[in-house]
Design a protein around this motif. Sequence first.
Motif, PDB file in Angstrom:
ATOM      1  N   ASP A  49       0.830  -1.200   0.000  1.00  0.00           N
ATOM      2  CA  ASP A  49       0.000   0.000   0.000  1.00  0.00           C
ATOM      3  C   ASP A  49       0.865   1.251   0.000  1.00  0.00           C
ATOM      4  O   ASP A  49       0.564   2.223  -0.686  1.00  0.00           O
ATOM      5  CB  ASP A  49      -0.941   0.020   1.209  1.00  0.00           C
ATOM      6  CG  ASP A  49      -2.138  -0.891   1.025  1.00  0.00           C
ATOM      7  OD1 ASP A  49      -2.361  -1.360  -0.112  1.00  0.00           O
ATOM      8  OD2 ASP A  49      -2.849  -1.131   2.014  1.00  0.00           O
ATOM      9  N   ASP A  56       1.438   6.560  -6.851  1.00  0.00           N
ATOM     10  CA  ASP A  56       0.325   7.459  -7.176  1.00  0.00           C
ATOM     11  C   ASP A  56       0.723   8.914  -6.962  1.00  0.00           C
ATOM     12  O   ASP A  56       0.415   9.784  -7.772  1.00  0.00           O
ATOM     13  CB  ASP A  56      -0.901   7.128  -6.323  1.00  0.00           C
ATOM     14  CG  ASP A  56      -1.574   5.831  -6.736  1.00  0.00           C
ATOM     15  OD1 ASP A  56      -1.295   5.348  -7.849  1.00  0.00           O
ATOM     16  OD2 ASP A  56      -2.373   5.313  -5.946  1.00  0.00           O
ATOM     17  N   PHE A 119      -4.449   5.599  -9.706  1.00  0.00           N
ATOM     18  CA  PHE A 119      -5.406   4.772  -8.980  1.00  0.00           C
ATOM     19  C   PHE A 119      -4.834   3.408  -8.597  1.00  0.00           C
ATOM     20  O   PHE A 119      -5.561   2.459  -8.400  1.00  0.00           O
ATOM     21  CB  PHE A 119      -6.669   4.532  -9.819  1.00  0.00           C
ATOM     22  CG  PHE A 119      -7.463   5.772 -10.086  1.00  0.00           C
ATOM     23  CD1 PHE A 119      -7.724   6.686  -9.084  1.00  0.00           C
ATOM     24  CD2 PHE A 119      -7.961   6.021 -11.346  1.00  0.00           C
ATOM     25  CE1 PHE A 119      -8.474   7.814  -9.328  1.00  0.00           C
ATOM     26  CE2 PHE A 119      -8.711   7.153 -11.597  1.00  0.00           C
ATOM     27  CZ  PHE A 119      -8.969   8.058 -10.591  1.00  0.00           C
ATOM     28  N   ARG A 121      -3.463   2.218  -5.882  1.00  0.00           N
ATOM     29  CA  ARG A 121      -3.863   1.713  -4.575  1.00  0.00           C
ATOM     30  C   ARG A 121      -5.308   1.207  -4.610  1.00  0.00           C
ATOM     31  O   ARG A 121      -5.627   0.168  -4.051  1.00  0.00           O
ATOM     32  CB  ARG A 121      -3.707   2.830  -3.545  1.00  0.00           C
ATOM     33  CG  ARG A 121      -3.751   2.352  -2.145  1.00  0.00           C
ATOM     34  CD  ARG A 121      -3.229   3.397  -1.213  1.00  0.00           C
ATOM     35  NE  ARG A 121      -3.491   2.998   0.141  1.00  0.00           N
ATOM     36  CZ  ARG A 121      -3.641   3.822   1.134  1.00  0.00           C
ATOM     37  NH1 ARG A 121      -3.529   5.102   0.937  1.00  0.00           N
ATOM     38  NH2 ARG A 121      -3.887   3.384   2.329  1.00  0.00           N
ATOM     39  N   MET A 122      -6.163   1.959  -5.281  1.00  0.00           N
ATOM     40  CA  MET A 122      -7.553   1.539  -5.411  1.00  0.00           C
ATOM     41  C   MET A 122      -7.641   0.233  -6.209  1.00  0.00           C
ATOM     42  O   MET A 122      -8.407  -0.665  -5.865  1.00  0.00           O
ATOM     43  CB  MET A 122      -8.363   2.634  -6.100  1.00  0.00           C
ATOM     44  CG  MET A 122      -9.833   2.320  -6.201  1.00  0.00           C
ATOM     45  SD  MET A 122     -10.787   3.672  -6.896  1.00  0.00           S
ATOM     46  CE  MET A 122     -10.206   3.691  -8.561  1.00  0.00           C
ATOM     47  N   ALA A 126      -9.172  -3.442  -5.113  1.00  0.00           N
ATOM     48  CA  ALA A 126     -10.191  -4.085  -5.945  1.00  0.00           C
ATOM     49  C   ALA A 126      -9.756  -5.495  -6.358  1.00  0.00           C
ATOM     50  O   ALA A 126     -10.557  -6.441  -6.313  1.00  0.00           O
ATOM     51  CB  ALA A 126     -10.473  -3.234  -7.183  1.00  0.00           C
TER      52      ALA A 126
END
Length: 141
Positions: A49, A56, A119, A121-122, A126
């Motif tokens: 993370d 990012d 994006f 990390r997103m 997911a």
Amino acid sequence: MIGLITSVIGLVGGYFKDRQTIKARKQARQDKLEEAITTAQTRRIEQGDANAAELDRLSIAQRGWKDEYLLILTTLPVLLAFVPSLAPYVGSGFHALADNVPEYYWYALALIYIDTFGFRRMLRVAIEHWLAHKTKGTLNG
């Protein structure tokens, strides 16, 4: 005779006591191993993370013309759909894309957007949720 019976009972009791001690030690080792695995997984996730967040941040700091281009490219069809004379053309374009564009192109396009807008990390979250859902389904079904 009573001494012999007492000795046998003592030996049998000692055997079961030793067996319980061995089981308890084995369980303690198993618990330590599971705790170490959980700790390692947590550290790996936290590090991942942090790395994704840093990538990012760098991506956002180096934004250029491609961000504006992708923003215009993405929002223009939505805006044109509200112009009555252009709405049929927008609909036809979306239908043509849905019917004729190969799946790998959509993945490549998604990766471009993820890289451009930061994006990662997103996406990581997911993917982890998707994998958890997939493996849960295969383990239970």
